[in-house]
Design a protein around this motif. Structure first.
Motif, PDB file in Angstrom:
ATOM      1  N   THR A   2      24.046 -25.219 -20.508  1.00 55.08           N
ATOM      2  CA  THR A   2      24.428 -24.852 -19.421  1.00 55.08           C
ATOM      3  C   THR A   2      23.195 -24.137 -18.783  1.00 55.08           C
ATOM      4  O   THR A   2      22.737 -24.408 -17.419  1.00 55.08           O
ATOM      5  N   CYS A   3      22.787 -23.379 -19.304  1.00 50.99           N
ATOM      6  CA  CYS A   3      21.544 -22.391 -18.858  1.00 50.99           C
ATOM      7  C   CYS A   3      20.263 -23.366 -18.586  1.00 50.99           C
ATOM      8  O   CYS A   3      19.658 -23.078 -17.550  1.00 50.99           O
ATOM      9  N   LYS A   4      20.225 -24.395 -19.354  1.00 52.01           N
ATOM     10  CA  LYS A   4      19.075 -25.319 -19.317  1.00 52.01           C
ATOM     11  C   LYS A   4      19.233 -26.050 -17.731  1.00 52.01           C
ATOM     12  O   LYS A   4      18.300 -26.143 -16.973  1.00 52.01           O
ATOM     13  N   ARG A   6      21.748 -25.830 -15.156  1.00 52.84           N
ATOM     14  CA  ARG A   6      22.447 -25.095 -14.113  1.00 52.84           C
ATOM     15  C   ARG A   6      21.113 -24.224 -13.420  1.00 52.84           C
ATOM     16  O   ARG A   6      20.941 -24.233 -12.194  1.00 52.84           O
ATOM     17  N   CYS A   7      20.503 -23.315 -14.184  1.00 57.02           N
ATOM     18  CA  CYS A   7      19.453 -22.392 -13.431  1.00 57.02           C
ATOM     19  C   CYS A   7      18.107 -22.650 -14.084  1.00 57.02           C
ATOM     20  O   CYS A   7      17.335 -21.586 -13.995  1.00 57.02           O
ATOM     21  N   ASP A   9      17.148 -22.202 -17.145  1.00 59.27           N
ATOM     22  CA  ASP A   9      17.137 -21.053 -18.535  1.00 59.27           C
ATOM     23  C   ASP A   9      16.476 -19.808 -17.645  1.00 59.27           C
ATOM     24  O   ASP A   9      15.801 -19.321 -18.345  1.00 59.27           O
ATOM     25  N   CYS A  11      18.039 -17.054 -17.665  1.00 61.70           N
ATOM     26  CA  CYS A  11      17.944 -15.778 -18.424  1.00 61.70           C
ATOM     27  C   CYS A  11      16.886 -15.531 -19.614  1.00 61.70           C
ATOM     28  O   CYS A  11      16.943 -14.554 -20.244  1.00 61.70           O
ATOM     29  N   ASN A 257      19.878 -22.097  -7.285  1.00 64.34           N
ATOM     30  CA  ASN A 257      18.898 -22.107  -8.495  1.00 64.34           C
ATOM     31  C   ASN A 257      18.141 -23.441  -7.999  1.00 64.34           C
ATOM     32  O   ASN A 257      17.754 -24.391  -8.881  1.00 64.34           O
ATOM     33  N   GLY A 547      31.578 -17.596 -18.633  1.00 62.76           N
ATOM     34  CA  GLY A 547      30.593 -17.319 -19.670  1.00 62.76           C
ATOM     35  C   GLY A 547      31.459 -16.513 -20.770  1.00 62.76           C
ATOM     36  O   GLY A 547      30.977 -15.891 -21.789  1.00 62.76           O
TER      37      GLY A 547
END
Length: 647
Positions: A2-4, A6-7, A9, A11, A257, A547
């Protein structure tokens, strides 16, 4: 995963805000008394930041008390369960899912034989913001609008990453972004909403949809490209997250993003304007099919994203608008309220660690009546822009609260940032705001006014890199997030001062740093990572999460959270979403027997693939996860639960 997708990474990268703006600790440190910071319910962990260092608390049982008579709260659902869970007496039905055809000519969805042409007339991927606009017939006909925030290459196709995508697959992905508008209907309030394939309002807005640009920055040199020398016509909208409905019936959507879609290889950045917006990646491969996504080739295209867009769902032939007067940043969304003076006020959050909360006040006033719709549609084109500064009053009063001020960025068509023009402030709003000293917040996502009580609620999702103690962001390494309530002084939404208080510190009820307005901890649900907020007709706050699997070990879900009266602080979980999914939306009207929510990125778990799906939501026989929108409601007669039970 998801991090990869959606935004990009976000964070895992350095925080883009490297300004020497004082953090909240430096602003209020002299007033915060550590000696008096212990509060009913236990605040020592909150003050010292210890809660963020411990392991996740075990899943709690369902709260003892029913949901204010509306429903009985469900128990937390383990994160491995592949199902939508709703309270007793309720059922759920999917309304529309990724790939569903929205015109009579559109082909049926075929996961293994997708095409870009088909995707442009099929429902987009990963619904986020969801709203229902009524249009008569006893409340049984409406228009459903939802954002299509981002795509997951590895779940849409049998590939290992973006570098393996074909040009056609890249175009399919580009077509799956944007927004979807469809007519919906139902037989009566005890039946599910269903979408109308031949609906007159049906429309897909995607990466090639023309948008006009209005406001002071339209036509500025930094908005012009080789394909658009006017700087006033943009193709597409990207990473649309939350949104809102205006009093004149249009929908606002926030471009969040957008940075991850642009390849910055070889692009100079002497003023750090790219870095401040997180533009440090190699993109998603889109630059292979369109040069505009390669910043070194087309340096201004990136400035044409990061805006609030306005769409008129009543007219599928209308051209959507990007409003530059509301500033450019990673907009979660925008929601408006009409001030007593008649001016329209929009509240917005910039979803990044240590970024800010904003307010826009229209120059002109709202006019009542359908005959003034065109006038009202121009209200967001011109006005004043402010950014928020929070000041705590110390913990001696036993509350996280204080005062705040709206710091001017643009007022009466004049820049209030020394050395910056109005156009520069609006195009590079983050850097302009850095210079006036607002408060760095813990990822301000959805920021919405409650039309019942006139107060504003901001969901601060989390900030694992919070290293300073402050009263508005009171936990170090804030992994659970919180919700702040803001009350404009004198109930004047055009004013420059406000009061604020924290109404929720999320976490397991057994966590001493969690706070539920003093409500009995044995009777509340655990919650983490508040994302979207909404209000029912009674003014109750509803919260969807993003989350929880990583913080509490539970599936994400939707919660009722009264903020006034005897039930204030009685947090009750209404539903949960399937494995790997985030709960988005929502749209709430229990009086109308309508709760709409989106299942975003079902089965998005590292290692998942079309050959090894982790979820099969919406359980329609395709065998692959298809994100979309569903309706939870009370049927006239009890029905067995639907969906998978894998886990």
């Amino acid at each position: 995963m998801t991090c990869k997708y959606r935004c990009g990474d976000a964070c895992f990268h350095e925080i883009p805000n490297t300004s020497d703006n004082p953090t909240f600790r430096e602003v209020v440190n002299a007033r915060v008394s550590r000696r008096n910071a212990l509060k009913a319910g236990g605040l020592s962990a909150a003050v010292l930041g210890l809660a963020s260092l411990g392991t996740a608390a075990p899943a709690a049982a369902a709260p003892k008390n029913p949901g204010g008579g509306l429903f009985t709260a469900i128990a937390p659902t383990p994160r491995t369960v592949d199902n939508v869970t709703v309270p007793g007496g309720f059922t759920w039905e999917p309304i529309i899912s990724w790939g569903d055809p929205i015109t009579t000519e559109a082909p049926e969805f075929d996961f293994w034989n997708q095409s870009a042409d088909a995707q442009q007339v099929q429902a987009g991927y990963n619904a986020d913001y969801v709203t229902l606009i009524r249009n008569g017939n006893g409340g049984n006909k409406a228009v459903l609008v939802f954002n299509n925030e981002y795509t997951n290459d590895e779940l849409m196709f049998e590939v290992g990453g973006s570098d393996e995508l074909t040009d056609e697959q890249l175009r399919i992905i580009m077509a799956a972004h944007g927004m979807t508008v469809v007519n919906v209907r139902r037989q009566n309030k005890h039946e599910a909403w269903e979408y109308v394939r031949s609906g007159a309002s049906n429309r897909r807005i995607h990466t090639w949809t023309p948008f006009t640009v209005d406001g002071p920055a339209a036509g500025h040199e930094a908005m012009r490209t080789s394909q658009d020398p006017t700087g006033a016509l943009v193709l597409g909208t990207l990473n649309n997250c939350a949104g809102g409905v205006t009093p004149w019936g249009t929908v606002l959507s926030g471009e969040e993003n957008f940075n991850q879609y642009f390849d910055t290889t070889g692009a100079p950045d002497p003023d750090q304007k790219l870095a401040r917006y997180g533009l440090t990646s190699g993109g998603r491969g889109w630059e292979r099919v369109e040069d505009r996504f390669h910043v070194a080739t087309e340096p201004h295209e990136v400035n044409r994203f990061g805006w609030i867009v306005e769409v008129d769902p009543s007219d599928p032939t209308s051209t959507p608008v990007k409003h530059t007067a509301l500033g450019r940043f990673k907009h979660e969304g925008a929601n408006v309220i009409i001030a007593d003076s008649g001016h329209v006020v929009a509240y917005m959050g910039d979803d990044e660690r240590h970024d800010y909360i904003y307010k826009f006040v229209s120059k002109n006033k709202h006019r009542k009546g359908n005959g003034h719709r065109e006038h009202n549609k121009a209200l967001l084109s011109e006005g004043d822009l402010y950014v928020a500064k929070f000041v705590g009053d110390g913990m001696e009063d036993g509350e996280w609260d204080g005062t705040g001020s709206w710091l001017p960025l643009v007022v009466d068509g004049t820049s209030h940032v020394p050395g910056w023009t109005v156009e520069e402030v609006l195009i590079w709003t983050r850097q302009a705001a850095d210079l006036v000293g607002p408060t760095k917040m813990d990822r301000p996502e959805d920021v919405e006014p409650n039309l019942t009580n006139g107060r504003i609620y901001a969901a601060l999702t989390n900030n694992s890199q919070r290293v300073d103690l402050d009263e508005a962001n009171p936990r170090l390494g804030n992994k659970h997030g919180h919700v702040i309530e803001m009350s404009e002084d004198g109930n004047d939404h055009t004013g420059l001062t406000f009061h604020w208080r924290i109404v929720l510190l999320a976490g397991d009820p057994s966590d001493p740093s969690a706070y539920f307005l003093g409500y009995d901890r044995e009777d509340v649900s655990p919650i983490s990572c508040p994302d979207n907020v909404a209000f029912d007709p009674q003014g109750n706050l509803w919260i969807s999460t993003d989350g929880q699997p990583g913080t509490l070990g539970n599936s994400d879900g939707l919660y009722l959270y009264p903020v006034r009266g005897r039930e204030a602080g009685h947090l009750q979980q209404f539903l949960s979403v399937p494995v790997g999914a985030e709960c988005c939306g929502p749209y709430i009207d229990l009086d109308d027997n309508t709760v709409l929510a989106a299942v975003q990125h079902p089965g998005e778990v590292s290692g998942a693939s079309p050959a090894n799906p982790v979820s099969t939501y919406p359980y329609s026989g395709h065998g692959q996860p298809r994100p979309g929108v569903f309706h939870a409601f009370r049927p006239r007669k009890p029905r067995p639960p639907r969906g998978g039970h894998r886990g």
